[in-house]
Design a protein around this motif. Structure first.
Motif, PDB file in Angstrom:
ATOM      1  N   PHE A  85       0.833  -1.209   0.000  1.00  0.00           N
ATOM      2  CA  PHE A  85       0.000   0.000   0.000  1.00  0.00           C
ATOM      3  C   PHE A  85       0.862   1.251   0.000  1.00  0.00           C
ATOM      4  O   PHE A  85       0.650   2.191  -0.776  1.00  0.00           O
ATOM      5  CB  PHE A  85      -0.930  -0.035   1.216  1.00  0.00           C
ATOM      6  N   VAL A  86       1.880   1.287   0.861  1.00  0.00           N
ATOM      7  CA  VAL A  86       2.768   2.451   0.929  1.00  0.00           C
ATOM      8  C   VAL A  86       3.532   2.608  -0.384  1.00  0.00           C
ATOM      9  O   VAL A  86       3.706   3.731  -0.888  1.00  0.00           O
ATOM     10  CB  VAL A  86       3.725   2.325   2.130  1.00  0.00           C
ATOM     11  N   ALA A  87       4.001   1.508  -0.958  1.00  0.00           N
ATOM     12  CA  ALA A  87       4.752   1.588  -2.218  1.00  0.00           C
ATOM     13  C   ALA A  87       3.887   2.171  -3.331  1.00  0.00           C
ATOM     14  O   ALA A  87       4.327   3.055  -4.086  1.00  0.00           O
ATOM     15  CB  ALA A  87       5.267   0.207  -2.607  1.00  0.00           C
ATOM     16  N   VAL A  88       2.645   1.713  -3.462  1.00  0.00           N
ATOM     17  CA  VAL A  88       1.755   2.237  -4.500  1.00  0.00           C
ATOM     18  C   VAL A  88       1.432   3.700  -4.231  1.00  0.00           C
ATOM     19  O   VAL A  88       1.386   4.530  -5.154  1.00  0.00           O
ATOM     20  CB  VAL A  88       0.461   1.392  -4.581  1.00  0.00           C
ATOM     21  N   ALA A  89       1.219   4.058  -2.949  1.00  0.00           N
ATOM     22  CA  ALA A  89       0.901   5.440  -2.606  1.00  0.00           C
ATOM     23  C   ALA A  89       2.049   6.368  -2.961  1.00  0.00           C
ATOM     24  O   ALA A  89       1.826   7.512  -3.398  1.00  0.00           O
ATOM     25  CB  ALA A  89       0.580   5.535  -1.117  1.00  0.00           C
ATOM     26  N   GLU A  90       3.281   5.906  -2.791  1.00  0.00           N
ATOM     27  CA  GLU A  90       4.433   6.765  -3.077  1.00  0.00           C
ATOM     28  C   GLU A  90       4.764   6.806  -4.570  1.00  0.00           C
ATOM     29  O   GLU A  90       5.251   7.820  -5.067  1.00  0.00           O
ATOM     30  CB  GLU A  90       5.639   6.273  -2.271  1.00  0.00           C
ATOM     31  N   HIS A 139       1.867   4.342  -9.194  1.00  0.00           N
ATOM     32  CA  HIS A 139       2.017   3.572 -10.434  1.00  0.00           C
ATOM     33  C   HIS A 139       2.219   2.116 -10.024  1.00  0.00           C
ATOM     34  O   HIS A 139       3.177   1.789  -9.301  1.00  0.00           O
ATOM     35  CB  HIS A 139       3.218   4.072 -11.237  1.00  0.00           C
ATOM     36  N   PHE A 140       1.317   1.254 -10.454  1.00  0.00           N
ATOM     37  CA  PHE A 140       1.377  -0.139 -10.027  1.00  0.00           C
ATOM     38  C   PHE A 140       2.605  -0.853 -10.579  1.00  0.00           C
ATOM     39  O   PHE A 140       3.188  -1.702  -9.904  1.00  0.00           O
ATOM     40  CB  PHE A 140       0.090  -0.874 -10.430  1.00  0.00           C
ATOM     41  N   GLY A 141       3.026  -0.518 -11.786  1.00  0.00           N
ATOM     42  CA  GLY A 141       4.188  -1.172 -12.361  1.00  0.00           C
ATOM     43  C   GLY A 141       5.448  -0.869 -11.575  1.00  0.00           C
ATOM     44  O   GLY A 141       6.235  -1.762 -11.245  1.00  0.00           O
ATOM     45  N   ARG A 142       5.657   0.447 -11.288  1.00  0.00           N
ATOM     46  CA  ARG A 142       6.861   0.830 -10.524  1.00  0.00           C
ATOM     47  C   ARG A 142       6.797   0.287  -9.094  1.00  0.00           C
ATOM     48  O   ARG A 142       7.818  -0.147  -8.535  1.00  0.00           O
ATOM     49  CB  ARG A 142       7.005   2.348 -10.520  1.00  0.00           C
ATOM     50  N   ALA A 143       5.603   0.315  -8.498  1.00  0.00           N
ATOM     51  CA  ALA A 143       5.463  -0.213  -7.133  1.00  0.00           C
ATOM     52  C   ALA A 143       5.735  -1.713  -7.098  1.00  0.00           C
ATOM     53  O   ALA A 143       6.342  -2.229  -6.152  1.00  0.00           O
ATOM     54  CB  ALA A 143       4.070   0.084  -6.595  1.00  0.00           C
ATOM     55  N   ALA A 144       5.309  -2.421  -8.139  1.00  0.00           N
ATOM     56  CA  ALA A 144       5.552  -3.864  -8.196  1.00  0.00           C
ATOM     57  C   ALA A 144       7.043  -4.156  -8.326  1.00  0.00           C
ATOM     58  O   ALA A 144       7.573  -5.050  -7.659  1.00  0.00           O
ATOM     59  CB  ALA A 144       4.777  -4.472  -9.369  1.00  0.00           C
ATOM     60  N   ALA A 145       7.733  -3.388  -9.185  1.00  0.00           N
ATOM     61  CA  ALA A 145       9.177  -3.588  -9.344  1.00  0.00           C
ATOM     62  C   ALA A 145       9.906  -3.272  -8.047  1.00  0.00           C
ATOM     63  O   ALA A 145      10.833  -3.989  -7.634  1.00  0.00           O
ATOM     64  CB  ALA A 145       9.684  -2.707 -10.480  1.00  0.00           C
ATOM     65  N   ARG A 146       9.505  -2.196  -7.394  1.00  0.00           N
ATOM     66  CA  ARG A 146      10.132  -1.797  -6.112  1.00  0.00           C
ATOM     67  C   ARG A 146       9.900  -2.860  -5.046  1.00  0.00           C
ATOM     68  O   ARG A 146      10.786  -3.124  -4.215  1.00  0.00           O
ATOM     69  CB  ARG A 146       9.549  -0.450  -5.686  1.00  0.00           C
ATOM     70  N   ARG A 149     -12.010   1.839  -0.073  1.00  0.00           N
ATOM     71  CA  ARG A 149     -11.203   1.857  -1.285  1.00  0.00           C
ATOM     72  C   ARG A 149     -10.026   2.789  -1.071  1.00  0.00           C
ATOM     73  O   ARG A 149     -10.178   3.915  -0.615  1.00  0.00           O
ATOM     74  CB  ARG A 149     -12.051   2.326  -2.481  1.00  0.00           C
ATOM     75  N   LEU A 150      -8.834   2.319  -1.385  1.00  0.00           N
ATOM     76  CA  LEU A 150      -7.617   3.093  -1.132  1.00  0.00           C
ATOM     77  C   LEU A 150      -7.171   3.889  -2.355  1.00  0.00           C
ATOM     78  O   LEU A 150      -6.555   4.956  -2.199  1.00  0.00           O
ATOM     79  CB  LEU A 150      -6.488   2.161  -0.685  1.00  0.00           C
ATOM     80  N   PHE A 151      -7.463   3.350  -3.530  1.00  0.00           N
ATOM     81  CA  PHE A 151      -7.002   3.996  -4.769  1.00  0.00           C
ATOM     82  C   PHE A 151      -8.137   4.045  -5.798  1.00  0.00           C
ATOM     83  O   PHE A 151      -8.957   3.119  -5.878  1.00  0.00           O
ATOM     84  CB  PHE A 151      -5.806   3.248  -5.379  1.00  0.00           C
ATOM     85  N   ASP A 152      -8.140   5.125  -6.555  1.00  0.00           N
ATOM     86  CA  ASP A 152      -8.925   5.190  -7.783  1.00  0.00           C
ATOM     87  C   ASP A 152      -7.951   4.931  -8.926  1.00  0.00           C
ATOM     88  O   ASP A 152      -6.938   5.636  -9.052  1.00  0.00           O
ATOM     89  CB  ASP A 152      -9.568   6.579  -7.941  1.00  0.00           C
ATOM     90  N   ARG A 153      -8.240   3.926  -9.751  1.00  0.00           N
ATOM     91  CA  ARG A 153      -7.277   3.579 -10.787  1.00  0.00           C
ATOM     92  C   ARG A 153      -7.998   3.204 -12.084  1.00  0.00           C
ATOM     93  O   ARG A 153      -9.101   2.640 -12.066  1.00  0.00           O
ATOM     94  CB  ARG A 153      -6.384   2.429 -10.330  1.00  0.00           C
ATOM     95  N   ASP A 154      -7.342   3.550 -13.169  1.00  0.00           N
ATOM     96  CA  ASP A 154      -7.808   3.119 -14.482  1.00  0.00           C
ATOM     97  C   ASP A 154      -6.580   2.720 -15.290  1.00  0.00           C
ATOM     98  O   ASP A 154      -5.486   2.578 -14.731  1.00  0.00           O
ATOM     99  CB  ASP A 154      -8.637   4.213 -15.178  1.00  0.00           C
ATOM    100  N   ARG A 155      -6.735   2.569 -16.594  1.00  0.00           N
ATOM    101  CA  ARG A 155      -5.613   2.118 -17.412  1.00  0.00           C
ATOM    102  C   ARG A 155      -4.478   3.136 -17.467  1.00  0.00           C
ATOM    103  O   ARG A 155      -3.332   2.779 -17.713  1.00  0.00           O
ATOM    104  CB  ARG A 155      -6.083   1.820 -18.837  1.00  0.00           C
ATOM    105  N   ARG A 156      -4.785   4.435 -17.225  1.00  0.00           N
ATOM    106  CA  ARG A 156      -3.777   5.475 -17.425  1.00  0.00           C
ATOM    107  C   ARG A 156      -3.231   6.078 -16.121  1.00  0.00           C
ATOM    108  O   ARG A 156      -2.127   6.612 -16.122  1.00  0.00           O
ATOM    109  CB  ARG A 156      -4.356   6.606 -18.278  1.00  0.00           C
TER     110      ARG A 156
END
Length: 246
Positions: free
Chosen positions: A9-14, A17-24, A46-53
């Motif tokens: 959660f903290v990684a995505v919040a910082e 971007h899910f891709g960068r958070a996943a790599a981190r 709900r913690l995030f609002d997300r779409d394809r972009r």
């Protein structure tokens, strides 16, 4: 809820971007997304609002971010403390037969405690501290004796002195009318002998020498019956109430 989910959660919040958070976080993107969804289910928000972009934090996500960071910091501090304790040599403790109740549990957050199995007289345990064989000792010791060894002491309790006599008379007894036992085995009873001699000298009590270790235990009560006088003795050292009255 798991700590790893909070870290994701903290990684995505910082990163936002899910891709960068996943790599981190060294986790596959789809797995990260599933973990966040699981956390949202557990928290009920709900913690995030997300779409394809884009990815944006919801008001609930922003409100919970600081608390999540605090929980993770506490967990990290717990690990650091545990690692420090694991790397620390245990404190070696000697005693003469009595330990404070629950001692190991009470000091577990401060140090590892190793209670030495050897139960020895007070002056012997004090000497072992001076020699470095143990780190601490719970014992009865006179300040002048400790000074000779270069040691310091701190009181952790008080041992009451009772006048023990045969029969059923429970009236008060003058210290000067009692008997203080000392034992010829000075190697074992050195600390008590010195105390008993000082007690007799200061109060006018009679000092009586014995040679059977009857300072405590059942032999002590044999001396009480034999002497037919109140005998001064410490509390809590095998005093059978059915045989003697304080």
């Amino acid at each position: 809820m798991e700590l790893r989910q909070l870290r994701y959660f903290v990684a995505v919040a910082e990163e936002l971007h899910f891709g960068r958070a996943a790599a981190r976080s060294r986790i596959a993107g789809p797995s990260l997304s599933q973990q966040i969804k699981g956390l949202e289910r557990d928290l009920g928000v709900r913690l995030f609002d997300r779409d394809r972009r884009s990815v944006a934090m919801t008001p609930a996500g922003r409100a919970l971010l600081a608390q999540a960071r605090a929980v993770l910091e506490q967990a990290d501090e717990l690990r650091r403390s545990a690692a420090g304790l694991a790397a620390t040599e245990p404190v070696r403790l000697g005693h003469v037969g009595w330990l404070p109740p629950g001692l190991a549990a009470r000091v577990s957050g401060v140090a590892q405690l190793h209670v030495d199995a050897w139960i020895m007289p007070s002056h012997v345990q004090a000497g072992r501290v001076a020699n470095g064989d143990i780190d601490l000792a719970i014992c009865w010791a006179r300040t002048d004796g400790l000074a000779d060894l270069g040691l310091e002491a701190r009181p952790i309790g008080v041992d009451r002195l009772f006048a023990i006599s045969a029969g059923t008379d429970t009236s008060a007894v003058r210290a000067g009318d009692t008997v203080a036992l000392t034992d010829t085995d000075t190697a074992t009873w050195n600390s008590w002998n010195r105390y008993a001699e000082a007690f007799a000298r200061d109060t006018g009590a009679q000092a009586v020498r014995i040679d059977d270790g009857g300072i405590t235990g059942r032999a002590f009560f044999d001396h009480v019956r034999r002497l037919r006088r109140p005998v001064a003795g410490p509390a809590g050292r095998g005093r059978p109430d059915a045989e003697a009255t304080a």
